[in-house]
Motif scaffolding. Sequence first.
Motif, PDB file in Angstrom:
ATOM      1  N   ARG A   1      68.185  27.582  17.282  1.00  0.00           N
ATOM      2  CA  ARG A   1      68.193  26.510  16.280  1.00  0.00           C
ATOM      3  C   ARG A   1      69.085  26.986  15.133  1.00  0.00           C
ATOM      4  O   ARG A   1      68.699  27.895  14.387  1.00  0.00           O
ATOM      5  CB  ARG A   1      66.784  26.230  15.785  1.00  0.00           C
ATOM      6  CG  ARG A   1      65.861  25.696  16.869  1.00  0.00           C
ATOM      7  CD  ARG A   1      64.452  25.550  16.367  1.00  0.00           C
ATOM      8  NE  ARG A   1      63.946  26.871  15.955  1.00  0.00           N
ATOM      9  CZ  ARG A   1      62.674  27.165  15.779  1.00  0.00           C
ATOM     10  NH1 ARG A   1      61.750  26.243  15.931  1.00  0.00           N
ATOM     11  NH2 ARG A   1      62.306  28.372  15.427  1.00  0.00           N
TER      12      ARG A   1
ATOM     13  N   ASP B   1      72.578  25.833  12.285  1.00  0.00           N
ATOM     14  CA  ASP B   1      73.356  24.804  11.611  1.00  0.00           C
ATOM     15  C   ASP B   1      74.639  25.456  11.102  1.00  0.00           C
ATOM     16  O   ASP B   1      74.646  26.063  10.028  1.00  0.00           O
ATOM     17  CB  ASP B   1      72.554  24.198  10.455  1.00  0.00           C
ATOM     18  CG  ASP B   1      73.311  23.102   9.735  1.00  0.00           C
ATOM     19  OD1 ASP B   1      74.444  22.770  10.129  1.00  0.00           O
ATOM     20  OD2 ASP B   1      72.760  22.572   8.752  1.00  0.00           O
TER      21      ASP B   1
ATOM     22  N   ASN C   1      75.574  25.144   7.604  1.00  0.00           N
ATOM     23  CA  ASN C   1      74.691  25.833   6.667  1.00  0.00           C
ATOM     24  C   ASN C   1      74.233  27.151   7.314  1.00  0.00           C
ATOM     25  O   ASN C   1      73.088  27.274   7.729  1.00  0.00           O
ATOM     26  CB  ASN C   1      73.485  24.938   6.342  1.00  0.00           C
ATOM     27  CG  ASN C   1      72.605  25.512   5.270  1.00  0.00           C
ATOM     28  OD1 ASN C   1      72.931  26.505   4.627  1.00  0.00           O
ATOM     29  ND2 ASN C   1      71.449  24.895   5.076  1.00  0.00           N
TER      30      ASN C   1
ATOM     31  N   LYS D   1      73.327  29.985   6.353  1.00  0.00           N
ATOM     32  CA  LYS D   1      72.213  30.732   5.746  1.00  0.00           C
ATOM     33  C   LYS D   1      70.936  29.893   5.673  1.00  0.00           C
ATOM     34  O   LYS D   1      70.009  30.225   4.929  1.00  0.00           O
ATOM     35  CB  LYS D   1      72.599  31.229   4.351  1.00  0.00           C
ATOM     36  CG  LYS D   1      73.748  32.211   4.360  1.00  0.00           C
ATOM     37  CD  LYS D   1      73.395  33.469   5.113  1.00  0.00           C
ATOM     38  CE  LYS D   1      74.531  34.468   5.082  1.00  0.00           C
ATOM     39  NZ  LYS D   1      74.273  35.624   5.901  1.00  0.00           N
ATOM     40  N   TRP D   2      70.871  28.805   6.419  1.00  0.00           N
ATOM     41  CA  TRP D   2      69.688  27.947   6.482  1.00  0.00           C
ATOM     42  C   TRP D   2      68.456  28.828   6.700  1.00  0.00           C
ATOM     43  O   TRP D   2      68.379  29.569   7.684  1.00  0.00           O
ATOM     44  CB  TRP D   2      69.882  26.952   7.614  1.00  0.00           C
ATOM     45  CG  TRP D   2      68.723  26.080   7.951  1.00  0.00           C
ATOM     46  CD1 TRP D   2      67.866  25.448   7.097  1.00  0.00           C
ATOM     47  CD2 TRP D   2      68.285  25.722   9.272  1.00  0.00           C
ATOM     48  NE1 TRP D   2      66.933  24.721   7.796  1.00  0.00           N
ATOM     49  CE2 TRP D   2      67.174  24.881   9.136  1.00  0.00           C
ATOM     50  CE3 TRP D   2      68.731  26.029  10.554  1.00  0.00           C
ATOM     51  CZ2 TRP D   2      66.491  24.351  10.224  1.00  0.00           C
ATOM     52  CZ3 TRP D   2      68.063  25.507  11.635  1.00  0.00           C
ATOM     53  CH2 TRP D   2      66.950  24.664  11.467  1.00  0.00           C
ATOM     54  N   PRO D   3      67.481  28.799   5.808  1.00  0.00           N
ATOM     55  CA  PRO D   3      66.334  29.711   5.891  1.00  0.00           C
ATOM     56  C   PRO D   3      65.486  29.553   7.150  1.00  0.00           C
ATOM     57  O   PRO D   3      64.835  30.508   7.574  1.00  0.00           O
ATOM     58  CB  PRO D   3      65.501  29.371   4.647  1.00  0.00           C
ATOM     59  CG  PRO D   3      66.391  28.624   3.739  1.00  0.00           C
ATOM     60  CD  PRO D   3      67.427  27.962   4.591  1.00  0.00           C
ATOM     61  N   ASP D   4      65.500  28.376   7.768  1.00  0.00           N
ATOM     62  CA  ASP D   4      64.657  28.146   8.945  1.00  0.00           C
ATOM     63  C   ASP D   4      65.398  28.316  10.273  1.00  0.00           C
ATOM     64  O   ASP D   4      64.836  28.032  11.332  1.00  0.00           O
ATOM     65  CB  ASP D   4      64.040  26.750   8.871  1.00  0.00           C
ATOM     66  CG  ASP D   4      63.097  26.618   7.689  1.00  0.00           C
ATOM     67  OD1 ASP D   4      62.377  27.593   7.394  1.00  0.00           O
ATOM     68  OD2 ASP D   4      63.093  25.558   7.044  1.00  0.00           O
ATOM     69  N   ARG D   5      66.642  28.798  10.207  1.00  0.00           N
ATOM     70  CA  ARG D   5      67.402  28.996  11.441  1.00  0.00           C
ATOM     71  C   ARG D   5      66.807  30.153  12.247  1.00  0.00           C
ATOM     72  O   ARG D   5      66.164  31.047  11.702  1.00  0.00           O
ATOM     73  CB  ARG D   5      68.863  29.312  11.121  1.00  0.00           C
ATOM     74  CG  ARG D   5      69.049  30.756  10.623  1.00  0.00           C
ATOM     75  CD  ARG D   5      70.441  31.027  10.103  1.00  0.00           C
ATOM     76  NE  ARG D   5      70.598  32.406   9.680  1.00  0.00           N
ATOM     77  CZ  ARG D   5      70.092  32.943   8.592  1.00  0.00           C
ATOM     78  NH1 ARG D   5      69.359  32.206   7.771  1.00  0.00           N
ATOM     79  NH2 ARG D   5      70.280  34.216   8.303  1.00  0.00           N
TER      80      ARG D   5
ATOM     81  N   TYR E   1      81.636  27.643  12.845  1.00  0.00           N
ATOM     82  CA  TYR E   1      81.367  28.576  11.748  1.00  0.00           C
ATOM     83  C   TYR E   1      82.648  28.946  11.002  1.00  0.00           C
ATOM     84  O   TYR E   1      82.624  29.257   9.825  1.00  0.00           O
ATOM     85  CB  TYR E   1      80.675  29.833  12.263  1.00  0.00           C
ATOM     86  CG  TYR E   1      79.206  29.635  12.540  1.00  0.00           C
ATOM     87  CD1 TYR E   1      78.265  29.772  11.525  1.00  0.00           C
ATOM     88  CD2 TYR E   1      78.756  29.290  13.806  1.00  0.00           C
ATOM     89  CE1 TYR E   1      76.917  29.577  11.766  1.00  0.00           C
ATOM     90  CE2 TYR E   1      77.415  29.099  14.060  1.00  0.00           C
ATOM     91  CZ  TYR E   1      76.501  29.242  13.036  1.00  0.00           C
ATOM     92  OH  TYR E   1      75.160  29.038  13.281  1.00  0.00           O
TER      93      TYR E   1
ATOM     94  N   ASP F   1      74.106  37.576  11.659  1.00  0.00           N
ATOM     95  CA  ASP F   1      72.878  37.909  10.931  1.00  0.00           C
ATOM     96  C   ASP F   1      72.672  39.405  10.724  1.00  0.00           C
ATOM     97  O   ASP F   1      71.770  39.803   9.989  1.00  0.00           O
ATOM     98  CB  ASP F   1      71.658  37.354  11.680  1.00  0.00           C
ATOM     99  CG  ASP F   1      71.562  35.841  11.589  1.00  0.00           C
ATOM    100  OD1 ASP F   1      71.759  35.303  10.484  1.00  0.00           O
ATOM    101  OD2 ASP F   1      71.298  35.201  12.617  1.00  0.00           O
TER     102      ASP F   1
ATOM    103  N   LYS G   1      57.401  31.146   7.916  1.00  0.00           N
ATOM    104  CA  LYS G   1      58.525  30.472   8.564  1.00  0.00           C
ATOM    105  C   LYS G   1      58.307  30.516  10.075  1.00  0.00           C
ATOM    106  O   LYS G   1      57.673  31.434  10.596  1.00  0.00           O
ATOM    107  CB  LYS G   1      59.852  31.162   8.233  1.00  0.00           C
ATOM    108  CG  LYS G   1      60.188  31.174   6.763  1.00  0.00           C
ATOM    109  CD  LYS G   1      60.676  29.830   6.331  1.00  0.00           C
ATOM    110  CE  LYS G   1      61.169  29.858   4.896  1.00  0.00           C
ATOM    111  NZ  LYS G   1      61.584  28.548   4.454  1.00  0.00           N
TER     112      LYS G   1
END
Length: 175
Positions: free
Chosen positions: A54, A56, A59, A61-65, A88, A117, A142
Motif C-alpha cells: 500500500r 502513494d 506522497n 512519506k505517507w504515514p500509513d504506507r 516516484y 525507506d 498504525k
Amino acid sequence: MGYLDDGDRRQLEEKALFVRLETLRLTRIAGAGHYSGTFSAAELLATLYYHELRLDPANPKWPDRDRFILSKGHAAIGLYPILAELGYFDASELETYTRLGSAFGDHPDMRKVRGIDFSSGSLGHGLSIGVGMALGGRVQSKDFRVFVMVGDAELNEGQIWEAAMSAGHFKLESL
C-alpha cells in the motif's frame, strides 16, 4: 495477500521481466553490477510493488504506507526502475546510475531517492530495522505492514537471528 488470477499472474511475470531487462540496461551503464541477486528477487519485487504494498508515489512519506526494506541493498538496481515506473521520480534520472553525483548508487539511499525507506549497505541490519519499524507502528496504532528482503549471505549474521527472535517475542504480525 490477495489472490492472483491468470491475468494478474501474467502481468507480474511481465513486470519481473521488466526488472531483469532494466537491471541489464543499468548494469551496462555502470559497467558492472549485482545482477544475479536482483534476478533472483525480480518476482518478489514485482509482486510487492505491483500487487501487495500500500503506497502513494505522490506522497512517499505517507504515514500509513507499507514499508519495504531492501536489506540486500545491492539489488537496488532492480528496485529503481520499479520506483520510476510507479512515478516516484522520472525514469530518465536512471541514466545517471552510479555516476558521480547521482542519487542512484549500488545501494539505496533514503536521503536521495524517493520511495526508499531504508539506506542499506552493510549486510545484516535490515531485519532489525524492520522490527523497529513494526514496533513503532504498534506504538503509534498504525496498521502499516513492514516487508524485509534479506539475502542469503545475511543469514550468517547474528544480528539477523536476534531480530528474528525479537520479532517472535514481540509477536510482530505486521512484519
